[in-house]
Design a protein around this motif. Structure first.
Motif, PDB file in Angstrom:
ATOM      1  N   GLU A 108       0.836  -1.200   0.000  1.00 16.34           N
ATOM      2  CA  GLU A 108       0.000   0.000   0.000  1.00 16.34           C
ATOM      3  C   GLU A 108       0.868   1.246   0.000  1.00 16.34           C
ATOM      4  OE1 GLU A 108      -2.891  -0.256   3.128  1.00 16.34           O
ATOM      5  OE2 GLU A 108      -3.369  -2.337   2.648  1.00 16.34           O
ATOM      6  N   ASN A 109       0.555   2.140  -0.922  1.00 23.58           N
ATOM      7  CA  ASN A 109       1.334   3.371  -1.057  1.00 23.58           C
ATOM      8  C   ASN A 109       0.407   4.516  -1.441  1.00 23.58           C
ATOM      9  OD1 ASN A 109       3.561   5.094  -1.247  1.00 23.58           O
ATOM     10  ND2 ASN A 109       3.831   4.642  -3.433  1.00 23.58           N
ATOM     11  N   GLU A 113      -6.684  10.497   1.936  1.00 24.24           N
ATOM     12  CA  GLU A 113      -7.123  11.670   1.180  1.00 24.24           C
ATOM     13  C   GLU A 113      -7.103  11.395  -0.323  1.00 24.24           C
ATOM     14  OE1 GLU A 113      -4.907  11.708   3.644  1.00 24.24           O
ATOM     15  OE2 GLU A 113      -6.134  12.736   5.161  1.00 24.24           O
ATOM     16  N   GLN A 114      -6.077  10.700  -0.784  1.00 20.91           N
ATOM     17  CA  GLN A 114      -5.999  10.336  -2.201  1.00 20.91           C
ATOM     18  C   GLN A 114      -7.136   9.392  -2.580  1.00 20.91           C
ATOM     19  OE1 GLN A 114      -1.657   9.239  -1.727  1.00 20.91           O
ATOM     20  NE2 GLN A 114      -1.618   9.863  -3.885  1.00 20.91           N
ATOM     21  N   CYS A 115      -7.397   8.425  -1.716  1.00 16.70           N
ATOM     22  CA  CYS A 115      -8.463   7.467  -1.997  1.00 16.70           C
ATOM     23  C   CYS A 115      -9.822   8.142  -2.093  1.00 16.70           C
ATOM     24  CB  CYS A 115      -8.505   6.395  -0.913  1.00 16.70           C
ATOM     25  SG  CYS A 115      -7.056   5.324  -0.872  1.00 16.70           S
ATOM     26  N   HIS A 116     -10.028   9.123  -1.240  1.00 13.41           N
ATOM     27  CA  HIS A 116     -11.320   9.808  -1.204  1.00 13.41           C
ATOM     28  C   HIS A 116     -11.604  10.551  -2.508  1.00 13.41           C
ATOM     29  CE1 HIS A 116     -14.857  11.478   0.650  1.00 13.41           C
ATOM     30  NE2 HIS A 116     -14.454  12.709   0.416  1.00 13.41           N
ATOM     31  N   ASP A 193      -2.671   1.998  -4.470  1.00 16.54           N
ATOM     32  CA  ASP A 193      -1.675   2.896  -5.053  1.00 16.54           C
ATOM     33  C   ASP A 193      -2.361   3.793  -6.082  1.00 16.54           C
ATOM     34  OD1 ASP A 193       0.725   4.132  -5.520  1.00 16.54           O
ATOM     35  OD2 ASP A 193       1.790   2.311  -6.132  1.00 16.54           O
ATOM     36  N   GLU A 194      -1.675   4.858  -6.465  1.00 13.34           N
ATOM     37  CA  GLU A 194      -2.228   5.766  -7.461  1.00 13.34           C
ATOM     38  C   GLU A 194      -1.139   6.229  -8.413  1.00 13.34           C
ATOM     39  OE1 GLU A 194      -4.933   9.867  -7.770  1.00 13.34           O
ATOM     40  OE2 GLU A 194      -3.716   9.482  -5.981  1.00 13.34           O
ATOM     41  N   ASP A 195      -1.450   6.199  -9.696  1.00 16.04           N
ATOM     42  CA  ASP A 195      -0.631   6.798 -10.739  1.00 16.04           C
ATOM     43  C   ASP A 195      -1.315   8.086 -11.175  1.00 16.04           C
ATOM     44  OD1 ASP A 195       1.095   4.617 -10.689  1.00 16.04           O
ATOM     45  OD2 ASP A 195      -0.141   3.497 -12.111  1.00 16.04           O
ATOM     46  N   PRO A 196      -0.627   8.930 -11.944  1.00 14.26           N
ATOM     47  CA  PRO A 196      -1.283  10.152 -12.421  1.00 14.26           C
ATOM     48  C   PRO A 196      -2.570   9.892 -13.193  1.00 14.26           C
ATOM     49  CG  PRO A 196       1.084  10.285 -12.772  1.00 14.26           C
ATOM     50  CD  PRO A 196       0.805   8.892 -12.313  1.00 14.26           C
TER      51      PRO A 196
END
Length: 217
Positions: A108-109, A113-116, A193-196
């Motif tokens: 997990e990275n 806040e990003q997930c929301h 995780d999130e990429d652009p």
């Protein structure tokens, strides 16, 4: 009077479908056991074994070819849902965006806040193993999927804590989704995780993790 008859008919149809799914799931438990027991044999032998020992005898219970086809589809797609050993018989997606299987929990990275931010957009898409694109529309508590053959799935969406979200199956006219799920089935997805241009997501099935990219539009 008509309303009462329709409600009774709907109940009996739902009950019949539920019993059919239960019967197939019981059969699939035995199929999955056989696949595990024959793990050291080559895949062609394993497929022939479950076909001749389980699938064909079950399909012979149905007299007409239409119901036999429906029975086969239900067995096939419920196996995809409930038997990891069956899924491994099929090649994983070669595309980076497609589904993949792994046996270790993804690292997990990502922050809460990003997930929301997932709910801030309404349009996404992902790719199936065959490379076909599935368009996703997220509107309040409804998650709608449109497939390459113009079929549709509808699911209730619920954002949960710890970067998880829940999808509850409502209905579908897509051949795989309508056989995999019955109304009320729930699936918990985890954004890790999130990429652009995408979120990386997994769905845990027993000790296996199915990962994929949910791409932003």
């Amino acid at each position: 009077m008509k309303t009462s008859l329709l409600l009774i008919l709907f109940f009996l149809t739902s009950l019949s479908q539920s019993q059919t799914v239960q019967a197939v799931d019981s059969l699939n438990i035995e199929i999955c056991k056989a696949l595990i027991q024959n793990k050291n044999l080559n895949d062609e032998i394993r497929i022939n074994t479950i076909t001749n020992s389980y699938i064909i005898p079950y399909m012979k219970k149905f007299k007409d070819s239409i119901n036999q086809q429906k029975a086969f589809e239900l067995i096939f797609f419920r196996l995809h849902k409930n038997c990891n050993e069956f899924v491994t018989l099929f090649p994983q997606s070669k595309a980076d965006e497609g589904w993949a299987i792994q046996y270790e929990k993804p690292t997990e990275n990502i922050s809460k806040e990003q997930c929301h931010q997932l709910t801030k957009n309404s349009k996404y898409h992902y790719f199936e193993n065959d490379g076909n694109k599935v368009e996703v529309t997220l509107s309040q508590n409804l998650w709608t999927e449109k497939f390459s053959d113009n079929t549709i799935s509808k699911l209730h969406f619920k954002e949960k804590s710890n970067c998880e979200f829940e999808l509850e199956f409502i209905e579908s006219d897509n051949i795989s989704r309508k056989n995999m799920s019955i109304k009320g089935d729930k699936y918990i997805y985890k954004i890790y995780d999130e990429d652009p241009d995408s979120y990386r997501v997994y769905l845990k099935n027993k000790e296996t993790y199915y990962t994929f990219k949910l791409l932003k539009q």
